[in-house]
Motif scaffolding. Structure first.
Motif, mmCIF file in Angstrom:
data_model
loop_
_atom_site.group_PDB
_atom_site.id
_atom_site.type_symbol
_atom_site.label_atom_id
_atom_site.label_comp_id
_atom_site.label_asym_id
_atom_site.label_seq_id
_atom_site.Cartn_x
_atom_site.Cartn_y
_atom_site.Cartn_z
ATOM 1 N N ILE A 510 0.855 -1.210 0.000
ATOM 2 C CA ILE A 510 0.000 0.000 0.000
ATOM 3 C C ILE A 510 0.884 1.251 0.000
ATOM 4 O O ILE A 510 0.632 2.225 -0.702
ATOM 5 C CB ILE A 510 -0.960 0.002 1.216
ATOM 6 N N ARG A 511 1.960 1.180 0.797
ATOM 7 C CA ARG A 511 2.870 2.333 0.872
ATOM 8 C C ARG A 511 3.500 2.617 -0.498
ATOM 9 O O ARG A 511 3.691 3.771 -0.887
ATOM 10 C CB ARG A 511 3.967 2.050 1.905
ATOM 11 N N ALA A 512 3.801 1.555 -1.227
ATOM 12 C CA ALA A 512 4.424 1.738 -2.547
ATOM 13 C C ALA A 512 3.448 2.430 -3.505
ATOM 14 O O ALA A 512 3.840 3.297 -4.293
ATOM 15 C CB ALA A 512 4.859 0.380 -3.109
ATOM 16 N N ALA A 513 2.185 2.052 -3.429
ATOM 17 C CA ALA A 513 1.185 2.709 -4.285
ATOM 18 C C ALA A 513 1.094 4.192 -3.909
ATOM 19 O O ALA A 513 1.042 5.076 -4.779
ATOM 20 C CB ALA A 513 -0.175 2.036 -4.113
ATOM 21 N N LYS A 514 1.111 4.470 -2.616
ATOM 22 C CA LYS A 514 1.043 5.877 -2.173
ATOM 23 C C LYS A 514 2.266 6.645 -2.677
ATOM 24 O O LYS A 514 2.157 7.767 -3.168
ATOM 25 C CB LYS A 514 0.942 5.950 -0.646
ATOM 26 N N GLN A 515 3.423 6.039 -2.564
ATOM 27 C CA GLN A 515 4.665 6.701 -2.993
ATOM 28 C C GLN A 515 4.594 7.090 -4.471
ATOM 29 O O GLN A 515 5.021 8.173 -4.868
ATOM 30 C CB GLN A 515 5.837 5.739 -2.714
ATOM 31 N N ARG A 516 3.986 6.231 -5.294
ATOM 32 C CA ARG A 516 3.890 6.526 -6.730
ATOM 33 C C ARG A 516 2.896 7.664 -7.004
ATOM 34 O O ARG A 516 3.116 8.517 -7.856
ATOM 35 C CB ARG A 516 3.453 5.247 -7.488
ATOM 36 N N LEU A 517 1.783 7.652 -6.265
ATOM 37 C CA LEU A 517 0.730 8.645 -6.530
ATOM 38 C C LEU A 517 0.980 9.949 -5.780
ATOM 39 O O LEU A 517 0.529 11.013 -6.219
ATOM 40 C CB LEU A 517 -0.637 8.071 -6.110
ATOM 41 N N ASP A 518 1.695 9.867 -4.655
ATOM 42 C CA ASP A 518 1.833 11.029 -3.763
ATOM 43 C C ASP A 518 3.258 11.070 -3.213
ATOM 44 O O ASP A 518 3.484 10.912 -2.009
ATOM 45 C CB ASP A 518 0.803 10.865 -2.611
ATOM 46 N N PRO A 519 4.253 11.283 -4.099
ATOM 47 C CA PRO A 519 5.650 11.163 -3.649
ATOM 48 C C PRO A 519 6.028 12.153 -2.552
ATOM 49 O O PRO A 519 6.890 11.855 -1.730
ATOM 50 C CB PRO A 519 6.469 11.418 -4.927
ATOM 51 N N ALA A 520 5.372 13.309 -2.488
ATOM 52 C CA ALA A 520 5.725 14.288 -1.452
ATOM 53 C C ALA A 520 5.022 13.980 -0.130
ATOM 54 O O ALA A 520 5.251 14.664 0.873
ATOM 55 C CB ALA A 520 5.378 15.698 -1.935
ATOM 56 N N GLY A 521 4.145 12.988 -0.144
ATOM 57 C CA GLY A 521 3.473 12.586 1.110
ATOM 58 C C GLY A 521 2.533 13.650 1.658
ATOM 59 O O GLY A 521 2.370 13.781 2.872
ATOM 60 N N ILE A 522 1.857 14.378 0.741
ATOM 61 C CA ILE A 522 0.968 15.462 1.219
ATOM 62 C C ILE A 522 -0.450 14.977 1.498
ATOM 63 O O ILE A 522 -1.218 15.646 2.179
ATOM 64 C CB ILE A 522 0.878 16.626 0.195
ATOM 65 N N MET A 523 -0.809 13.791 0.948
ATOM 66 C CA MET A 523 -2.218 13.384 1.032
ATOM 67 C C MET A 523 -2.544 12.758 2.389
ATOM 68 O O MET A 523 -2.065 11.685 2.734
ATOM 69 C CB MET A 523 -2.580 12.391 -0.085
ATOM 70 N N ASN A 524 -3.363 13.455 3.132
ATOM 71 C CA ASN A 524 -3.885 13.016 4.420
ATOM 72 C C ASN A 524 -2.837 12.285 5.275
ATOM 73 O O ASN A 524 -3.030 11.105 5.652
ATOM 74 C CB ASN A 524 -5.126 12.126 4.213
ATOM 75 N N PRO A 525 -1.742 12.975 5.632
ATOM 76 C CA PRO A 525 -0.677 12.300 6.394
ATOM 77 C C PRO A 525 -1.198 11.681 7.695
ATOM 78 O O PRO A 525 -2.120 12.209 8.320
ATOM 79 C CB PRO A 525 0.300 13.449 6.714
ATOM 80 N N GLY A 526 -0.572 10.560 8.056
ATOM 81 C CA GLY A 526 -0.880 9.937 9.355
ATOM 82 C C GLY A 526 -2.123 9.084 9.366
ATOM 83 O O GLY A 526 -2.524 8.606 10.425
#
Ligand code: FAD
Length: 530
Positions: A510-526
């Motif tokens: 799941i984290r890998a999918a997030k990294q591809r779609l949201d590399p800066a980690g801005i989407m709903n952190p935490g």
């Protein structure tokens, strides 16, 4: 005004106009049960709520205003406090005490997919956290903004995106923008003679985008299907582009990408459109109350009914404690040990045929019919519950709910395990607990369990008390074969149990999918991920 005010009271549920009160008898029963002597504690005034200065950099603010319009970027007190937290017990405890320290620096109200896409790209470049916000009814900390080392945090309120994009009468599908509330969905479909049939208890304020992002389940979901069973197509705006999945009745095109978007809780991007299966609006809705001699007998009747293909659309079985408390809350004597509510929707002859088949299973389990009024009453009280919770909080009562699901063969073990864990954790802190439960969603292989629990609040340590009970219940759920959540989603509160639910490699996928779609980690952190 292009940016609306928050829909709900900033400190609690709904609006003053619809608020209801507990009968004196029920209030006394709880006060006595928990030895509560404190005076009611109202929420602080809005002006006294603790709120930091908005910290959105000027460049980001002007960039956002140029995308959505100056009026659609708000950083006034009401907007920020109204988007600081969701509607879980700890959220309400914090709000009532005047803690809105988590408030976003600004609330942004986009009006189209293109605006959402542009906002996400800008926020990714400027390292601004984005929390998507539908109705803000999350009970798992899903809408609490977190900065996690980012420059600032905005909340993206989707209230302006509330159109029915298309209704396909032939295929019986409807495409919506995400900000439609439950009533708006039904109002738009009614004009087409259709219904979504999705009625969670938060229906009046929750939104279609929120339903899809959290895999919600409604009162009649045993019949209509959960929201994830109804989604056919989706559009997701992410910081790195748009994913468009066309509405299809079925597909074998690889692993289910729709399933990755449904339930993504704003961690990958923003659902800006969803196409769902709908049904003709029913001409008849029939609800009945029944009473059964024991919880186990009721569960067995439901299993037999579901596995024979005879389940009603609404299926709810309350245990002894819930039956007694609900009766007291509505000023009635309990009708018997365990209340069963069943309901069917559709055309008259079909409803009657299906009702007859369901009733046979209840009769075989020794259940007795109470009639339609008992079923209707349960339906009427359904939407009043959240207002009563506000009143209980004011009285100094810890009142919380949690939910899970498991297979039929482990249902009783899970029921006992969670109840014991809650009672034990609260007793260890010196408080007696009232724990009650109902079954509300049936599957061929199992069912959901929905627990409510009550105790005297530990004044001054409300959050620690809640955390101890919640952790004990979550540990017990996983130890006894349950899922950490059947329909409330992961959010912040369930994230610590996510690895136990899906395994380390599962979390990494799941984290890998997030990294591809949201590399800066801005989407709903935490949220969603531990
Ligand atoms: C009193 C009460 C009763 C409830 N009853 C039920 C019930 O019967 N059944 C049930 O399933 N749940 C229930 N809930 C939980 C909650 O209402 C559901 O999770 C609901 O689906 C949330 O919808 P929302 O629009 O309020 O979403 P929000 O609370 O605004 O958001 C929930 C999560 O989804 C994300 N999100 C919201 N919109 C989008 C979007 N368009 N794109 C991407 N991410 C998005 C948010 O960032 C957040 O992580 C209840 C809650 C309360 C307070």
């Amino acid at each position: 005004m292009t940016a609306p005010d928050p829909r709900m009271r900033w400190w609690g549920w709904g609006v003053d106009r619809d608020a209801t009160s507990l009968p004196e008898k029920a209030r006394d029963m709880l006060r006595q049960a928990f030895s509560i002597e404190d005076e009611p504690a109202p929420p602080v005034d809005l002006d006294d709520v603790e709120l930091g200065e908005p910290a959105l950099p000027a460049e980001a603010r002007s960039g956002l205003a140029s995308i959505v319009g100056e009026d659609a970027v708000r950083d006034d007190r009401l907007a920020r406090v109204g988007h600081a937290l969701g509607r879980s017990y700890p959220d309400l405890v914090r709000l009532r005490a005047g803690d809105a320290s988590s408030a976003p620096d600004a609330v942004v109200y986009p009006a189209s997919h293109e605006e959402v896409q542009a906002v996400l790209e800008l926020c990714s470049a400027q390292r601004v956290a984005v929390t998507p916000f539908g109705g803000g009814t999350s009970v798992v900390g899903g809408v609490e903004p977190r900065r996690d080392g980012l420059a600032a945090a905005i909340t993206l309120d989707l209230a302006r995106m509330n159109r029915l994009v298309a209704a396909d009468q032939v295929s019986r599908t409807a495409t919506f923008e995400p900000g439609c509330t439950g009533p708006r969905v039904e109002e738009l479909l009614e004009a087409e003679g259709l219904t979504l049939g999705h009625f969670p208890q938060s229906w009046e304020y929750a939104t279609l985008g929120g339903f899809v992002a959290t895999r919600s389940a409604g009162r009649a979901s045993t019949g209509y299907g959960r929201i994830d069973e109804l989604v056919l197509g989706l559009r997701l705006a992410t910081p790195t582009g748009t994913i468009e999945l066309p509405p299809l009745p079925a597909t074998a095109a690889g692993p289910g990408l729709r399933g990755l978007v449904v339930g993504s809780e704003g961690a990958f991007g923003v659902i800006t459109q969803a196409t769902l299966a709908v049904k003709p609006k029913p001409s008849v809705k029939l609800n009945e109350g029944w009473v059964v001699d024991s919880w186990q007998a009721g569960c067995e009747a439901f299993r037999a009914m579901e596995q024979a293909g005879d389940a009603s659309d609404v299926c709810r079985l309350s245990d002894e404690a819930e039956t007694a408390l609900n009766a007291a809350a509505s000023g009635h004597d309990p009708p018997g040990p365990c209340l069963v509510v069943v309901g069917w929707e559709g055309e008259a002859d079909d409803v009657e045929r299906r009702a007859e088949r369901s009733r046979r299973h209840l009769e075989a389990a020794g259940a007795r019919a109470l009639g339609e009024e008992a079923g209707e009453r349960a339906g009427r009280n359904y939407f009043a519950g959240p207002y009563l919770r506000d009143e209980l909080l004011g009285m100094g009562v810890l009142v919380e709910t949690l939910e899970t699901a498991t297979t039929w063969s482990r249902l009783q073990e899970l029921y006992a395990g969670v109840g014991d864990a809650l009672r034990g954790a609260l007793a260890a802190r010196g408080t007696d607990a009232l724990v009650m439960c109902h079954v509300s969603h049936l599957y061929r292989s199992g069912a959901s369990l929905y627990f409510s629990f009550f105790a005297r609040q530990e004044r001054g340590a409300e959050l620690e008390q809640w955390r101890a009970a919640k952790a004990a219940a979550c540990d017990a759920i996983l130890a006894h074969g349950g899922t950490i959540t059947h329909h409330h989603a992961i959010g912040r509160d369930h994230a610590p149990w996510m690895t136990q639910e899906v395994g380390e490699l599962g979390v990494e996928a799941i984290r890998a999918a997030k990294q591809r779609l949201d590399p800066a980690g801005i989407m709903n952190p935490g949220k969603l991920l531990p």
